[in-house]
Design an enzyme around this catalytic site. Sequence first.
Site, PDB file in Angstrom:
ATOM      1  N   CYS B 106       0.814  -1.210   0.000  1.00 51.19           N
ATOM      2  CA  CYS B 106       0.000   0.000   0.000  1.00 51.19           C
ATOM      3  C   CYS B 106       0.840   1.249   0.000  1.00 51.19           C
ATOM      4  O   CYS B 106       1.071   1.875   1.027  1.00 51.19           O
ATOM      5  CB  CYS B 106      -0.947   0.042   1.201  1.00 51.19           C
ATOM      6  SG  CYS B 106      -2.147   1.365   1.090  1.00 51.19           S
ATOM      7  N   CYS B 109      -0.816   6.084  -2.702  1.00 52.74           N
ATOM      8  CA  CYS B 109      -1.078   7.519  -2.726  1.00 52.74           C
ATOM      9  C   CYS B 109      -0.105   8.200  -1.802  1.00 52.74           C
ATOM     10  O   CYS B 109       1.074   7.900  -1.809  1.00 52.74           O
ATOM     11  CB  CYS B 109      -2.537   7.836  -2.429  1.00 52.74           C
ATOM     12  SG  CYS B 109      -3.219   6.999  -0.996  1.00 52.74           S
TER      13      CYS B 109
END
Lengths: 117, 208
Positions: B106, B109
């Site tokens: 992850c 972003c």
Amino acid sequence: MTLHDALKSTPRLPLDEDGGPVFEAPWQARVFAMTVQAHESGMFEWTEWAEALGKELAKDGDGSVETPGYYDRWLNAFETILRSKGVAGAGQLRELRQAWDAAARATPHGEPIELKR
Amino acid sequence: MPHNHDHEHSELSDIELRVRALETLLTDKGYIDPPALDALIETYETKVGPKNGAKVVAKAWADPDYRTRLMEDATAAIAELGFVGRQGEHMVAVENTDKAHNMVVCTLCSCYPWTVLGLPPVWYKSAPYRSRAVRDPRGVLAEFGVSLPEDVEIKVWDSTAEVRYLVVPERPQGTDGWSEENLADLVTRDSMIGTGLALDPAQKESAA
């Protein structure tokens, strides 16, 4: 002009000891690489770019490498040169930003953010 | 396992939105080619940010008191060395042992702690990496050339906007008495993500 020469002729570009660019954030590397590719595809001469960036850097502060925001100004200058070349209208960019913002908000955290069009 | 944040959406900063808008426009108009752009960026991958995380790991290896502070409150311990995240992110250090290996997924972003780890690798953004890392971490590690004994548990950590992870790899054998500076040279970015191990001193010799 090689990339190396181009880098040397770029005003106040932060460089490491090997003469390569250094970045403080991933987006900075991205906007740098986009500028190099836009030049390579013939959109502008690197001397034109150096001038556009120089103008932007002259706008505020002493423009030294240490001043935060070198690449913020790079980004401003890149948007400006794209406008002056007729490549990007302000409206087009605004719409795309809004589309990306909407895409991010619609994307669960951890999934890749993609622009659905 | 911190996988229960599916209700959260992603967020891009204003500057990331501007950069993505430009990339989309220039790609549409044929001025840039995203794969070539990624390749160009990859050559600068190690140039983003100093290897701050490597210094943190080396200090934890060399200084037991620092290691304790790092494991208790990584944000504060990392700040001791002068490395502070732009958005005040909360860092958690997870330590590899002979019983457990940690890896982080992850990084899509703004949740990637690049002030500590440098630029994320381009492959990291791909959807298959993340989903496969969760489902088959051992397989993904094998692709990175990391094979761990069967009895080593693999823990997968999913960063969120609030919590980012730093993997503290195991200290390589044969480094007794090394200075922090020399130790830091053994700490690769991938080892701090958990997709690699710290270099062993012999590897470092051959790389030099």
